[in-house]
Design a protein around this motif. Structure first.
Motif, mmCIF file in Angstrom:
data_model
loop_
_atom_site.group_PDB
_atom_site.id
_atom_site.type_symbol
_atom_site.label_atom_id
_atom_site.label_comp_id
_atom_site.label_asym_id
_atom_site.label_seq_id
_atom_site.Cartn_x
_atom_site.Cartn_y
_atom_site.Cartn_z
ATOM 1 N N TYR A 35 43.471 25.110 15.573
ATOM 2 C CA TYR A 35 43.223 23.666 15.669
ATOM 3 C C TYR A 35 44.428 22.862 15.218
ATOM 4 O O TYR A 35 44.778 21.840 15.809
ATOM 5 C CB TYR A 35 42.005 23.326 14.815
ATOM 6 C CG TYR A 35 41.538 21.893 14.898
ATOM 7 C CD1 TYR A 35 41.057 21.367 16.092
ATOM 8 C CD2 TYR A 35 41.554 21.074 13.773
ATOM 9 C CE1 TYR A 35 40.604 20.053 16.159
ATOM 10 C CE2 TYR A 35 41.109 19.771 13.828
ATOM 11 C CZ TYR A 35 40.632 19.256 15.025
ATOM 12 O OH TYR A 35 40.197 17.961 15.093
ATOM 13 N N ALA A 95 32.499 20.040 20.502
ATOM 14 C CA ALA A 95 32.909 20.545 21.813
ATOM 15 C C ALA A 95 32.255 19.770 22.955
ATOM 16 O O ALA A 95 32.888 19.466 23.964
ATOM 17 C CB ALA A 95 32.563 22.030 21.928
ATOM 18 N N SER A 136 40.578 29.870 13.124
ATOM 19 C CA SER A 136 40.130 28.737 13.924
ATOM 20 C C SER A 136 40.859 27.461 13.504
ATOM 21 O O SER A 136 41.281 26.657 14.338
ATOM 22 C CB SER A 136 38.617 28.567 13.754
ATOM 23 O OG SER A 136 38.147 27.423 14.424
ATOM 24 N N TYR A 141 31.547 21.220 11.186
ATOM 25 C CA TYR A 141 31.994 22.595 11.435
ATOM 26 C C TYR A 141 32.690 23.161 10.201
ATOM 27 O O TYR A 141 32.371 24.256 9.730
ATOM 28 C CB TYR A 141 32.928 22.595 12.650
ATOM 29 C CG TYR A 141 33.509 23.932 13.027
ATOM 30 C CD1 TYR A 141 32.742 24.888 13.660
ATOM 31 C CD2 TYR A 141 34.850 24.229 12.761
ATOM 32 C CE1 TYR A 141 33.279 26.117 14.022
ATOM 33 C CE2 TYR A 141 35.398 25.447 13.126
ATOM 34 C CZ TYR A 141 34.612 26.386 13.766
ATOM 35 O OH TYR A 141 35.149 27.598 14.108
ATOM 36 N N ILE A 164 33.425 16.732 13.725
ATOM 37 C CA ILE A 164 33.917 18.097 13.562
ATOM 38 C C ILE A 164 33.905 18.536 12.105
ATOM 39 O O ILE A 164 33.924 19.735 11.798
ATOM 40 C CB ILE A 164 35.341 18.243 14.155
ATOM 41 C CG1 ILE A 164 35.688 19.724 14.317
ATOM 42 C CG2 ILE A 164 36.370 17.515 13.300
ATOM 43 C CD1 ILE A 164 36.950 19.994 15.074
ATOM 44 N N TRP A 221 38.340 26.650 18.988
ATOM 45 C CA TRP A 221 37.930 27.982 19.439
ATOM 46 C C TRP A 221 38.125 28.048 20.939
ATOM 47 O O TRP A 221 37.575 27.248 21.685
ATOM 48 C CB TRP A 221 36.465 28.248 19.080
ATOM 49 C CG TRP A 221 36.090 29.691 19.246
ATOM 50 C CD1 TRP A 221 35.480 30.263 20.325
ATOM 51 C CD2 TRP A 221 36.316 30.747 18.317
ATOM 52 N NE1 TRP A 221 35.309 31.612 20.121
ATOM 53 C CE2 TRP A 221 35.817 31.949 18.888
ATOM 54 C CE3 TRP A 221 36.909 30.812 17.051
ATOM 55 C CZ2 TRP A 221 35.885 33.174 18.238
ATOM 56 C CZ3 TRP A 221 36.970 32.031 16.408
ATOM 57 C CH2 TRP A 221 36.461 33.196 16.990
ATOM 58 N N ALA A 276 30.272 22.622 15.678
ATOM 59 C CA ALA A 276 31.050 23.101 16.827
ATOM 60 C C ALA A 276 30.457 22.582 18.123
ATOM 61 O O ALA A 276 31.191 22.187 19.045
ATOM 62 C CB ALA A 276 31.080 24.628 16.821
#
Length: 821
Positions: free
Chosen positions: A268, A542, A264, A795, A792, A277, A538
């Motif tokens: 990124y 997102a 992931s 995450y 982020i 993702w 996440a």
């Protein structure tokens, strides 16, 4: 008569192929020996010794394969097709390592290496479980090493060898048809090959050095709980397998999860996914067995503590490994075709991979059918207010979520198998998010309130009294998060945020109890907190990410740009011309080419409108590589802040031909017609790049490969070009050797300038200078997109916390297994 091929180094490849055959034969012999050791008490010791020696021989052979293949790649033996296809002389050593496992053969070797290492540990640690467990591991190892054989049996090719010669590869006919057309040329075909194809530009990132080994260690470790489950059914030790298998299951969950998150991060940092993702089929294929094994861990723990859900526990362990094999089939059979950015092409192993899947699916199914009446399956229903009941429900929901993902991912398989023409989802991210969000809500809620339940039975009033405070605080925190992120209308976002916050608070409460003395609960609480942090990070990133490279005109003056990108989310910048972008002023200030990549320098500045002071400034360096087969390959660059990331990548750029000499032309043809001028020291000349100043003659010039004998006359003419405060120097040389005259031109590549000292004019006390300039090109420009991903870091930090929790749980379960042994 056989054709003799010049320049080929065959001995390393022959040794490598020998080691492949040895590895396959040794693993097959080990599987057979351990099989007989498991069922023959009288000769068990002898068979066990044969099994051990054979498996360790397999391990040594696999190491030999790796050493030889790495030697061939490192020394650029392009007569080997694998070396030619995946490496080049331009690659630094760390990318040479990546090229080792870029191809299918290298990745199968990596898998076999880890599985051999784990098998060695099992020989050392498995004790009474060694024979049946190692029979399964060695049998799997025989399948993996057969993938490297590359031999024909009864007209069918088994596997693909990394030591096949380039001239033997069918693709070579496409690569150099002229060579094949003339047998004389064929004898010396290596002289036509100056370099390899190199590493896929998408894989030229440091994450690809560490991500594949971690991921394949995760895949390899999945065989261990599977083998323990098979051994339990085979040896009728139905209840004993949980304790020794549980630490290995947790290890597999931890390593595979780490590998997936590394992938992931690679996506990124290195891919233009515009995120971390993308629900790519290969991502899905690796994630699904991880989630089913997480479900297996929870049901195994439930069975260990309550005696319930035995079949579910062992079935999930079996399914998880079979799904790993199915993931390998999806990514290596070529069935995904164009639906994934990083799947492998078909090397003719379609049937081979299918057989691997079918055999390892059939083994547990047959054993379950044969042992069904003897399995310790309870008929009594679990209490609703019991932990095992909700662990079972949570695992069931997780499994259903996996079924939805694997079904959608397998659409190309269904089309090929049944001749259907189903279309995969167009907007994959939206499609999967809509389906998976409700499952995520249930799983996170269960991971929270199940911590307040006891095994077998819990007092309902006590349960609710503990639950109230966590629920109230979760509502308050969720409201604050929704207010800060300003997402008021997305109901599912609000519900999922609440469930994640609740899971964090509930497990944090349990963690405080663990720190107070109940240490057994610490590992699971920390892992659950990390998983919930990962999900909420996440989710927020997102749901609230936004493009800041807004182009109000919705137009980019680049041919066919709208067909490949969104004009409204891209900005065009011309070199050294600032442009306003939201609160930032962005300037494309230059670029640097370090072949084969070009790094662009983007300067971001936020200026206070009242005072004019610079509030914030930073520079990003997104890069591109022009690839003959893939076009413009962009790798993003990201500015990391505590509460957000600013992510940028190039979507289009001017290709600077002036930095490259045109092939097939003489050097002078790359320049305009020269200006011929007569100059004396101190004279200045205006060029298209800047002002050129002639300096005093140098009567003792030096240059590489310039030999001045007695009687020769050599003069240097230093010149200096001033451009925007910078100075560029060059010194062309004039040489007289006897009756022959020579001159040595000098270039200033940064300015597209070349100068020649062509004559000495003693009567005029001047010299003749020839000035060559490259044609003026249009101004350099780029088109780029920029996005903000808020929070982020939740995450990434959630991933770290989750791994720490897994480590704590592994250590605990390992101690329990040692005590039980």
């Amino acid at each position: 008569m056989d054709i003799q091929y010049a320049g080929e180094t065959l001995l390393p490849g022959q040794f490598g192929q020998f080691f492949i055959v040895l590895a396959f034969g040794a693993s097959l012999l080990s599987a057979i020996a351990y099989y007989f050791a498991s069922g023959n008490k009288e000769g068990a010791r002898s068979w066990q010794l044969i099994g051990r020696i054979s498996f360790l021989t397999n391990w040594a052979a696999i190491i030999g394969i790796g050493v030889i293949l790495f030697y061939l790649i490192l020394n650029h033996y392009y007569e080997y097709y694998y070396v030619y296809s995946h490496s080049s002389k331009a690659l630094p050593v760390y990318y040479i390592i990546s090229s080792f496992w870029e191809g299918q053969e290298g990745s199968f070797w990596l898998w076999a290496f880890w599985q051999a290492l784990l098998g060695g540990l099992l020989i050392w640690k498995a004790k009474s479980w060694e024979n049946p467990v190692m029979a399964v591991v060695a049998f799997s190892q025989a399948f993996l090493t057969s993938m490297l054989l590359g031999v024909e049996i009864f007209g069918s090719r088994v596997g693909s060898s990394p030591f096949i010669l380039l001239r033997e590869a069918l693709e070579l006919k496409k690569f150099a048809p002229a060579v094949f057309a003339d047998p004389e040329n064929l004898k010396n075909y290596l002289k036509f090959i100056t370099d390899g194809r190199g590493l896929n530009p998408l894989l030229q990132n440091y994450w690809m050095v560490i991500h594949p080994p971690t991921l394949f260690l995760g895949f390899a470790s999945m065989i261990v709980p599977f083998a323990y489950g098979i051994a339990a059914l085979w040896q009728k030790r139905y209840k004993d397998w949980i304790k020794p298998a549980l630490p290995w299951t947790l290890f597999a969950v931890m390593i595979l999860g780490t590998g997936i998150i590394m992938g992931s991060f690679w996506a990124y940092e290195a891919l233009n996914f515009n995120g971390f993702w993308a629900w790519d089929p290969v991502e899905n294929a690796s994630m699904i067995p991880w989630l089913t094994l997480i479900a297996a861990v929870h049901v195994m723990i439930a069975y260990k503590n309550s005696g319930h859900a035995y079949f579910t526990a062992i079935a999930l362990v079996f399914i998880s490994f079979v799904l790993v094999l199915y993931a390998s089939f999806l990514t290596r059979s070529g069935v995904l075709g164009e639906t994934s950015v990083h799947s492998f092409t078909d090397l003719g192993m379609f049937g081979h991979l299918v057989l691997y899947n079918v055999v390892f699916l059939a083994i547990p199914v047959v054993l379950l059918v044969l042992r069904w009446k003897e399995l310790p399956i309870t008929s009594k229903d679990e209490e609703t207010y019991s932990r095992e009941f909700w662990l079972f429900i949570g695992s069931l929901v997780l499994t259903v979520a996996c079924i939805q993902v694997i079904f959608s991912t397998s659409v190309p398989v269904f089309n090929k198998a049944f001749g259907t023409n189903f279309t995969p989802p167009i907007d994959k991210i939206k499609y999967y998010n809509q389906w998976q969000a409700p499952f995520a809500v249930i799983v996170t809620l269960v991971s929270g309130f199940a911590q307040y339940l006891k095994y077998r039975r819990t007092d309902a009033r006590l349960f609710y009294s503990k639950l109230v405070s966590a629920l109230i605080f979760s509502v308050v925190i969720t409201a604050a998060v929704v207010y800060i992120t300003k997402v008021y209308t997305n109901t599912m976002y609000i519900v999922l945020t609440f469930s994640c916050v609740f899971a964090i608070l509930a497990n944090a409460q349990i963690l405080t109890q663990a720190l107070g003395g109940k240490k057994k609960l610490a590992g699971s609480a920390v892992a659950h907190i990390g998983f919930a942090m990962l999900l909420v990070g996440a989710l927020i990133a997102a749901a609230t990410s936004e493009s800041i490279s807004i182009n109000a005109s919705n137009f980019i003056p680049v041919k066919d740009f709208e067909k490949t990108a969104k004009p409204g989310e891209n900005i065009m910048l011309v070199l050294n011309e600032p442009k306003k972008m939201g609160k930032y002023t962005v300037t494309y200030t230059g670029d640097t080419t370090i072949a084969p990549n070009t790094f662009y320098e983007l300067s971001f500045r936020e200026i206070d409108e009242k005072t004019g002071a610079v509030k914030e400034s930073f520079t990003l360096h997104p890069q591109v590589q022009v690839n003959e087969s893939m076009g413009l390959i962009a790798s993003p660059d990201t500015k990391h802040f505590l509460t957000k990331d600013i992510y940028t990548h190039i979507t289009s750029a001017a290709i600077k031909e002036e930095h490259q000499d045109h092939e097939g032309h003489s050097d002078d043809e790359n320049y305009k017609q020269p200006r011929i001028v007569q100059v004396a020291p101190g004279d200045t000349i205006h060029t298209g790049s800047g002002v050129l100043t002639v300096k005093e003659l140098n009567k003792q010039p030096t240059a590489k490969n310039l030999t001045i004998a007695k009687g020769d006359l050599a003069l240097g003419l230093p010149v200096e070009v001033a451009v925007a405060g910078k100075s560029y120097r060059a010194e062309p040389i004039f040489l007289m050797k006897g009756n022959n005259v020579f001159d040595f031109a000098r270039k200033i590549d940064e300015l597209g300038l070349k100068v020649r000292f062509s004559k000495v004019l003693p009567d005029q006390k001047k010299v003749e200078l020839m000035i060559y300039e490259k044609p003026q090109q249009a101004k350099d420009w780029i088109v780029f997109t920029a996005k903000v991903f808020p929070y982020i870091n939740l995450y990434w930090s959630g991933t770290v916390v989750m791994i720490v929790g897994f480590v704590m749980s592994i250590l605990r379960r390992r101690k329990e297994a040692i005590k039980a042994a």
